[in-house]
Write a protein that holds these residues in place. Structure first.
Motif, PDB file in Angstrom:
ATOM      1  N   SER A   1      -5.756  70.623  64.111  1.00 12.84           N
ATOM      2  CA  SER A   1      -4.889  69.481  64.353  1.00 12.84           C
ATOM      3  C   SER A   1      -4.904  69.095  65.827  1.00 12.84           C
ATOM      4  O   SER A   1      -5.276  69.892  66.692  1.00 12.84           O
ATOM      5  CB  SER A   1      -3.447  69.778  63.911  1.00 12.84           C
ATOM      6  OG  SER A   1      -2.903  70.831  64.709  1.00 12.84           O
TER       7      SER A   1
ATOM      8  N   THR B   1      -5.168  75.267  65.925  1.00 17.51           N
ATOM      9  CA  THR B   1      -6.000  75.625  64.780  1.00 17.51           C
ATOM     10  C   THR B   1      -5.568  76.970  64.203  1.00 17.51           C
ATOM     11  O   THR B   1      -4.977  77.803  64.896  1.00 17.51           O
ATOM     12  CB  THR B   1      -7.482  75.729  65.186  1.00 17.51           C
ATOM     13  OG1 THR B   1      -7.644  76.790  66.138  1.00 17.51           O
ATOM     14  CG2 THR B   1      -7.979  74.425  65.803  1.00 17.51           C
TER      15      THR B   1
ATOM     16  N   SER C   1      -0.130  80.379  53.980  1.00 17.85           N
ATOM     17  CA  SER C   1      -0.387  79.550  55.152  1.00 17.85           C
ATOM     18  C   SER C   1      -1.500  78.551  54.826  1.00 17.85           C
ATOM     19  O   SER C   1      -1.896  78.390  53.666  1.00 17.85           O
ATOM     20  CB  SER C   1      -0.767  80.417  56.358  1.00 17.85           C
ATOM     21  OG  SER C   1      -0.825  79.646  57.540  1.00 17.85           O
ATOM     22  N   VAL C   2      -2.014  77.904  55.848  1.00 16.19           N
ATOM     23  CA  VAL C   2      -3.095  76.928  55.729  1.00 16.19           C
ATOM     24  C   VAL C   2      -4.036  77.119  56.908  1.00 16.19           C
ATOM     25  O   VAL C   2      -3.592  77.307  58.046  1.00 16.19           O
ATOM     26  CB  VAL C   2      -2.551  75.477  55.741  1.00 16.19           C
ATOM     27  CG1 VAL C   2      -3.694  74.471  55.707  1.00 16.19           C
ATOM     28  CG2 VAL C   2      -1.607  75.243  54.574  1.00 16.19           C
ATOM     29  N   ASN C   3      -5.326  77.093  56.649  1.00 17.64           N
ATOM     30  CA  ASN C   3      -6.299  77.017  57.732  1.00 17.64           C
ATOM     31  C   ASN C   3      -6.496  75.546  58.067  1.00 17.64           C
ATOM     32  O   ASN C   3      -6.836  74.739  57.187  1.00 17.64           O
ATOM     33  CB  ASN C   3      -7.624  77.661  57.330  1.00 17.64           C
ATOM     34  CG  ASN C   3      -7.566  79.171  57.390  1.00 17.64           C
ATOM     35  OD1 ASN C   3      -6.629  79.739  57.945  1.00 17.64           O
ATOM     36  ND2 ASN C   3      -8.557  79.830  56.806  1.00 17.64           N
ATOM     37  N   TYR C   4      -6.282  75.196  59.295  1.00 21.49           N
ATOM     38  CA  TYR C   4      -6.251  73.788  59.675  1.00 21.49           C
ATOM     39  C   TYR C   4      -6.758  73.603  61.099  1.00 21.49           C
ATOM     40  O   TYR C   4      -6.893  74.553  61.882  1.00 21.49           O
ATOM     41  CB  TYR C   4      -4.818  73.246  59.597  1.00 21.49           C
ATOM     42  CG  TYR C   4      -3.891  73.903  60.600  1.00 21.49           C
ATOM     43  CD1 TYR C   4      -3.689  73.357  61.868  1.00 21.49           C
ATOM     44  CD2 TYR C   4      -3.234  75.098  60.298  1.00 21.49           C
ATOM     45  CE1 TYR C   4      -2.864  73.979  62.800  1.00 21.49           C
ATOM     46  CE2 TYR C   4      -2.414  75.712  61.216  1.00 21.49           C
ATOM     47  CZ  TYR C   4      -2.234  75.161  62.462  1.00 21.49           C
ATOM     48  OH  TYR C   4      -1.430  75.776  63.387  1.00 21.49           O
TER      49      TYR C   4
ATOM     50  N   MET D   1      -4.587  65.809  61.413  1.00 18.78           N
ATOM     51  CA  MET D   1      -4.694  67.148  60.831  1.00 18.78           C
ATOM     52  C   MET D   1      -5.831  67.189  59.823  1.00 18.78           C
ATOM     53  O   MET D   1      -5.947  66.322  58.959  1.00 18.78           O
ATOM     54  CB  MET D   1      -3.393  67.567  60.151  1.00 18.78           C
ATOM     55  CG  MET D   1      -3.454  68.968  59.539  1.00 18.78           C
ATOM     56  SD  MET D   1      -1.857  69.491  58.857  1.00 18.78           S
ATOM     57  CE  MET D   1      -2.292  71.093  58.157  1.00 18.78           C
TER      58      MET D   1
ATOM     59  N   THR E   1      -7.452  69.868  57.028  1.00 19.47           N
ATOM     60  CA  THR E   1      -7.158  71.106  56.313  1.00 19.47           C
ATOM     61  C   THR E   1      -8.452  71.694  55.769  1.00 19.47           C
ATOM     62  O   THR E   1      -9.231  71.006  55.118  1.00 19.47           O
ATOM     63  CB  THR E   1      -6.164  70.861  55.172  1.00 19.47           C
ATOM     64  OG1 THR E   1      -6.644  69.790  54.336  1.00 19.47           O
ATOM     65  CG2 THR E   1      -4.807  70.471  55.718  1.00 19.47           C
ATOM     66  N   ASP E   2      -8.676  72.968  56.043  1.00 14.17           N
ATOM     67  CA  ASP E   2      -9.913  73.634  55.640  1.00 14.17           C
ATOM     68  C   ASP E   2      -9.735  74.587  54.466  1.00 14.17           C
ATOM     69  O   ASP E   2     -10.674  74.808  53.707  1.00 14.17           O
ATOM     70  CB  ASP E   2     -10.489  74.404  56.834  1.00 14.17           C
ATOM     71  CG  ASP E   2     -10.849  73.485  57.998  1.00 14.17           C
ATOM     72  OD1 ASP E   2     -11.460  72.434  57.746  1.00 14.17           O
ATOM     73  OD2 ASP E   2     -10.503  73.811  59.145  1.00 14.17           O
TER      74      ASP E   2
ATOM     75  N   LEU F   1      -6.483  76.683  51.804  1.00 17.70           N
ATOM     76  CA  LEU F   1      -5.153  77.208  51.525  1.00 17.70           C
ATOM     77  C   LEU F   1      -5.229  78.724  51.674  1.00 17.70           C
ATOM     78  O   LEU F   1      -6.143  79.370  51.148  1.00 17.70           O
ATOM     79  CB  LEU F   1      -4.718  76.848  50.105  1.00 17.70           C
ATOM     80  CG  LEU F   1      -4.660  75.347  49.781  1.00 17.70           C
ATOM     81  CD1 LEU F   1      -4.306  75.148  48.310  1.00 17.70           C
ATOM     82  CD2 LEU F   1      -3.660  74.641  50.675  1.00 17.70           C
TER      83      LEU F   1
END
Length: 211
Positions: free
Chosen positions: A102, A162, A97-100, A82, A84-85, A87
């Motif tokens: 994986s 993503t 949420s989270v921009n991610y 993963m 993470t880009d 928060l």
């Protein structure tokens, strides 16, 4: 890669990707993965460094590692990564949420026995962690190679998932006087710090661009 029941997300399936370009790009950017399996009814999950070459993910460990000795038998494993880009800060905690990016991969280990292939794989892993460092370092000895297990996992049953973009607030929350948006997350290699035995050794070229 074709979707399978194990690689199709149970939620937000539209965020899933099955093309090699997306899966490979995430694997190539990530430095570490988590390998999970069940051994004698007990779940285990171990983070480790890895490298990808073509359609195989490679990792290494000590020949004395209980975890490595078990997964080298070919038992099913799940490997995850993963990145993470940002928060994602919404107007309500429920919508945070989270921009991610994986990847989830299901595979079985192939133990790499041939000496030269082991060395080449260890070079890939080393160069991924510290690019262009292999030829600068003291070469590995045959004893060190023998003490290291190298495992390969074919990337055949895998998917990426993503999230990008701003918060998805509820319509009735949009006009609330509460700040919402993104908090970007950054990760990278910092300035090298010499230990006591290298304070008088010039910083090599492959590390100088980090300072």
């Amino acid at each position: 890669m074709q979707p399978t029941p194990r690689t199709i997300p149970s939620r937000s399936a539209k965020r899933a990707h099955y093309d090699e370009a997306t899966v490979y790009s995430i694997l190539d950017e990530a430095l570490f993965c988590t390998v999970s399996c069940v051994i004698n009814g007990q779940p285990f999950s171990i983070p480790t460094a890895f490298a990808r070459y073509e359609n195989v993910l490679y990792l290494h460990g000590s020949v004395g590692s209980h975890f490595i000795r078990e997964i080298e038998k070919g038992i099913p494993v799940c490997i995850t990564v993963m990145l993470t880009d940002a928060l994602v800060v919404a107007k309500s905690a429920f919508s945070h949420s989270v921009n991610y990016r994986s990847v989830i991969l299901f595979s079985n280990a192939e133990k790499i026995e041939e000496y030269n292939r082991k060395v080449e794989t260890l070079k890939w892993i080393t160069e991924k962690i510290v690019p262009n460092s292999w030829d600068y370092l003291r070469p590995m000895t045959e004893s060190e190679v023998r003490k290291t297990t190298v495992l390969g996992f074919k990337i055949e049953e895998a998917s990426a998932k993503t999230r990008t973009g701003m918060p998805n607030d509820e319509k009735e929350d949009l006009d609330l006087p509460i700040w919402s948006g993104l908090i970007p997350l950054r990760s990278g290699r910092g300035t090298p710090v010499a230990d006591d035995f290298s304070k008088n050794v010039p910083l090599p070229e492959h590390l100088s661009h980090l300072s």
